[in-house]
Design an enzyme around this catalytic site. Structure first.
Site, PDB file in Angstrom:
ATOM      1  N   GLN A  86       0.845  -1.196   0.000  1.00 33.45           N
ATOM      2  CA  GLN A  86       0.000   0.000   0.000  1.00 33.45           C
ATOM      3  C   GLN A  86       0.877   1.241   0.000  1.00 33.45           C
ATOM      4  O   GLN A  86       0.376   2.362  -0.095  1.00 33.45           O
ATOM      5  CB  GLN A  86      -0.893   0.002   1.255  1.00 33.45           C
ATOM      6  CG  GLN A  86      -1.839  -1.179   1.327  1.00 33.45           C
ATOM      7  CD  GLN A  86      -2.432  -1.329   2.726  1.00 33.45           C
ATOM      8  OE1 GLN A  86      -3.400  -0.692   3.071  1.00 33.45           O
ATOM      9  NE2 GLN A  86      -1.834  -2.177   3.525  1.00 33.45           N
ATOM     10  N   ASN A  87       2.175   1.049   0.123  1.00 32.22           N
ATOM     11  CA  ASN A  87       3.081   2.191   0.257  1.00 32.22           C
ATOM     12  C   ASN A  87       3.397   2.799  -1.110  1.00 32.22           C
ATOM     13  O   ASN A  87       3.509   2.093  -2.103  1.00 32.22           O
ATOM     14  CB  ASN A  87       4.378   1.755   0.936  1.00 32.22           C
ATOM     15  CG  ASN A  87       4.121   1.228   2.338  1.00 32.22           C
ATOM     16  OD1 ASN A  87       3.059   1.478   2.899  1.00 32.22           O
ATOM     17  ND2 ASN A  87       5.070   0.490   2.888  1.00 32.22           N
ATOM     18  N   HIS A 104      -1.593   1.532  -4.137  1.00 32.50           N
ATOM     19  CA  HIS A 104      -2.014   2.931  -3.988  1.00 32.50           C
ATOM     20  C   HIS A 104      -1.159   3.898  -4.800  1.00 32.50           C
ATOM     21  O   HIS A 104      -1.121   5.085  -4.501  1.00 32.50           O
ATOM     22  CB  HIS A 104      -2.002   3.316  -2.501  1.00 32.50           C
ATOM     23  CG  HIS A 104      -3.050   2.588  -1.704  1.00 32.50           C
ATOM     24  ND1 HIS A 104      -3.013   2.468  -0.342  1.00 32.50           N
ATOM     25  CD2 HIS A 104      -4.162   1.939  -2.114  1.00 32.50           C
ATOM     26  CE1 HIS A 104      -4.074   1.766   0.067  1.00 32.50           C
ATOM     27  NE2 HIS A 104      -4.773   1.432  -0.994  1.00 32.50           N
ATOM     28  N   GLY A 172       2.942  -4.674   8.919  1.00 28.80           N
ATOM     29  CA  GLY A 172       2.890  -3.233   9.167  1.00 28.80           C
ATOM     30  C   GLY A 172       1.735  -2.500   8.525  1.00 28.80           C
ATOM     31  O   GLY A 172       1.920  -1.415   7.973  1.00 28.80           O
ATOM     32  N   THR A 173       0.542  -3.077   8.630  1.00 30.54           N
ATOM     33  CA  THR A 173      -0.637  -2.324   8.171  1.00 30.54           C
ATOM     34  C   THR A 173      -1.761  -2.479   9.172  1.00 30.54           C
ATOM     35  O   THR A 173      -1.964  -3.558   9.732  1.00 30.54           O
ATOM     36  CB  THR A 173      -1.107  -2.768   6.765  1.00 30.54           C
ATOM     37  OG1 THR A 173      -2.398  -2.187   6.500  1.00 30.54           O
ATOM     38  CG2 THR A 173      -1.202  -4.268   6.609  1.00 30.54           C
TER      39      THR A 173
HETATM   40  P1  OAD Z   1      -1.399   2.790   9.060  1.00 31.45           P
HETATM   41  O1  OAD Z   1      -0.702   4.011   9.543  1.00 31.45           O
HETATM   42  O2  OAD Z   1      -2.883   2.767   9.087  1.00 31.45           O
HETATM   43  O3  OAD Z   1      -0.908   1.546   9.891  1.00 31.45           O
HETATM   44  C1  OAD Z   1       0.458   1.328  10.147  1.00 31.45           C
HETATM   45  C2  OAD Z   1       0.607   0.014  10.862  1.00 31.45           C
HETATM   46  O4  OAD Z   1       1.984  -0.225  11.038  1.00 31.45           O
HETATM   47  C3  OAD Z   1      -0.052  -0.023  12.241  1.00 31.45           C
HETATM   48  O5  OAD Z   1      -0.742  -1.252  12.393  1.00 31.45           O
HETATM   49  C4  OAD Z   1       1.142   0.063  13.197  1.00 31.45           C
HETATM   50  O6  OAD Z   1       0.923  -0.649  14.414  1.00 31.45           O
HETATM   51  C5  OAD Z   1       2.220  -0.611  12.372  1.00 31.45           C
HETATM   52  N1  OAD Z   1       3.602  -0.238  12.686  1.00 31.45           N
HETATM   53  C6  OAD Z   1       4.108   0.986  12.984  1.00 31.45           C
HETATM   54  N2  OAD Z   1       5.445   0.936  13.128  1.00 31.45           N
HETATM   55  C7  OAD Z   1       5.798  -0.363  12.939  1.00 31.45           C
HETATM   56  C8  OAD Z   1       7.043  -1.078  12.946  1.00 31.45           C
HETATM   57  N3  OAD Z   1       8.206  -0.469  13.174  1.00 31.45           N
HETATM   58  N4  OAD Z   1       7.019  -2.414  12.696  1.00 31.45           N
HETATM   59  C9  OAD Z   1       5.843  -3.052  12.453  1.00 31.45           C
HETATM   60  N5  OAD Z   1       4.651  -2.442  12.431  1.00 31.45           N
HETATM   61  C10 OAD Z   1       4.626  -1.117  12.651  1.00 31.45           C
HETATM   62  O7  OAD Z   1      -0.842   2.507   7.575  1.00 31.45           O
HETATM   63  P2  OAD Z   1      -1.441   1.575   6.441  1.00 31.45           P
HETATM   64  O8  OAD Z   1      -2.166   0.413   7.027  1.00 31.45           O
HETATM   65  O9  OAD Z   1      -0.349   1.311   5.494  1.00 31.45           O
HETATM   66  O10 OAD Z   1      -3.683   5.077   1.617  1.00 31.45           O
HETATM   67  O11 OAD Z   1      -2.480   2.550   5.780  1.00 31.45           O
HETATM   68  C11 OAD Z   1      -3.213   2.120   4.681  1.00 31.45           C
HETATM   69  C12 OAD Z   1      -3.503   3.260   3.758  1.00 31.45           C
HETATM   70  O12 OAD Z   1      -4.097   4.337   4.464  1.00 31.45           O
HETATM   71  C13 OAD Z   1      -2.294   3.909   3.142  1.00 31.45           C
HETATM   72  O13 OAD Z   1      -1.781   3.218   2.025  1.00 31.45           O
HETATM   73  C14 OAD Z   1      -2.808   5.239   2.731  1.00 31.45           C
HETATM   74  C15 OAD Z   1      -3.552   5.592   3.982  1.00 31.45           C
HETATM   75  O14 OAD Z   1      -4.546   6.475   3.869  1.00 31.45           O
HETATM   76  C16 OAD Z   1      -3.681   5.958   0.625  1.00 31.45           C
HETATM   77  O15 OAD Z   1      -2.936   6.910   0.596  1.00 31.45           O
HETATM   78  C17 OAD Z   1      -4.689   5.661  -0.442  1.00 31.45           C
END
Ligand code: OAD
Length: 233
Positions: A86-87, A104, A172-173
């Site tokens: 998604q990155n 994305h 990490g999502t």
């Molecule tokens: P989020 O910010 O929603 O979630 C990040 C996840 O990574 C969370 O579950 C954290 O607990 C975890 N996390 C943080 N640091 C970490 C680490 N060092 N190791 C492991 N896990 C870690 O991000 P996404 O799920 O990627 O969309 O968000 C999805 C979409 O929402 C993105 O692609 C973007 C956003 O709006 C668009 O831009 C269309």
């Protein structure tokens, strides 16, 4: 070789210094997400949106892939690895992964607002997009990024890949943004699923589901070893 499909999110790049979305109170690098990542935001203030992504693109030059990206790349020696991310950064590619599907969009790609199917690489010498910069077909250039409310054309190929996974991993999502979050439901019933996250997200109960709570750079090498010892042909 078994097919290992990996769905990644912002957490995999967090330790490279790129801020996640939901760890920052709805702000993305200090901005309201809807102002900089929605068609409405673009209509209202395209210059702000362009500037925001110009900054993000510049920032990419100063970040490097971390151990998590590199571990996924190294798994290609043992499995047929497909990464669905998604990155919008290019850290999987810089880490050495060769099969990356960007759900994305990509910061380093650009397209015309009225010509969404013609996608170009941004110019490494002159990467900023400014108001008035046009695509070869004549419409204003914008980043090749899926904004909130826009279609996710890569979801169909992603579903096809997930449906044929022998092993499935999520790293990490928060699994709150659809349709990406729904991909988990397309894995074959018997496919083992490994969820790695600093704070593991909710996944509906199902067979063969394993959770690993911790940082991606620490947990992924452990899980990778386990996969190699248990599942490599
Ligand atoms: P989020 O910010 O929603 O979630 C990040 C996840 O990574 C969370 O579950 C954290 O607990 C975890 N996390 C943080 N640091 C970490 C680490 N060092 N190791 C492991 N896990 C870690 O991000 P996404 O799920 O990627 O969309 O968000 C999805 C979409 O929402 C993105 O692609 C973007 C956003 O709006 C668009 O831009 C269309």
């Amino acid at each position: 070789m078994k097919k290992l499909v990996v769905l990644t999110g912002a957490g995999v790049s967090a330790e490279s210094g790129i801020q996640t979305f939901r760890d920052s109170d709805g702000l993305w690098e200090g901005h309201d997400v809807m102002q900089v990542a929605s068609p409405e935001g673009w209509q209202k203030n395209p210059a702000l949106v362009l500037d925001f992504y110009n900054q993000r693109r510049k920032n990419l030059l100063s970040v490097k892939p971390n151990k998590a990206h590199k571990t996924l790349a190294a798994l290609e020696a043992h499995f047929e690895v497909v990464i669905i991310t998604q990155n919008i950064d290019n850290l999987h590619e810089l880490g050495g992964s060769t099969n990356v599907l960007h759900l994305h969009g990509e910061l380093l790609k650009i397209r015309g607002v009225e010509h969404p199917n013609h996608i170009y690489d941004s110019d490494p010498q002159n990467p900023d997009i400014l108001l008035g910069d046009l695509c070869p077909n004549g419409s204003q250039l914008r980043p090749h990024i899926v904004w909130f409310g826009e279609a996710v054309p890569m979801i169909e190929p992603a579903i096809e890949v997930v449906e044929t996974a022998d092993l499935f991993m999520v790293v990490g999502t928060s699994l709150v943004v659809y349709p990406a979050a729904g991909l988990v439901e397309y894995t074959p019933k018997n496919t083992p699923k490994f969820i790695i996250d600093k704070s593991v997200p909710y996944v509906s109960p199902q067979q063969n589901l394993y959770f690993y709570e911790g940082k991606a750079t620490e947990m992924l090498p452990q899980v990778a070893e386990e996969l190699i010892s248990k599942y490599k042909n």
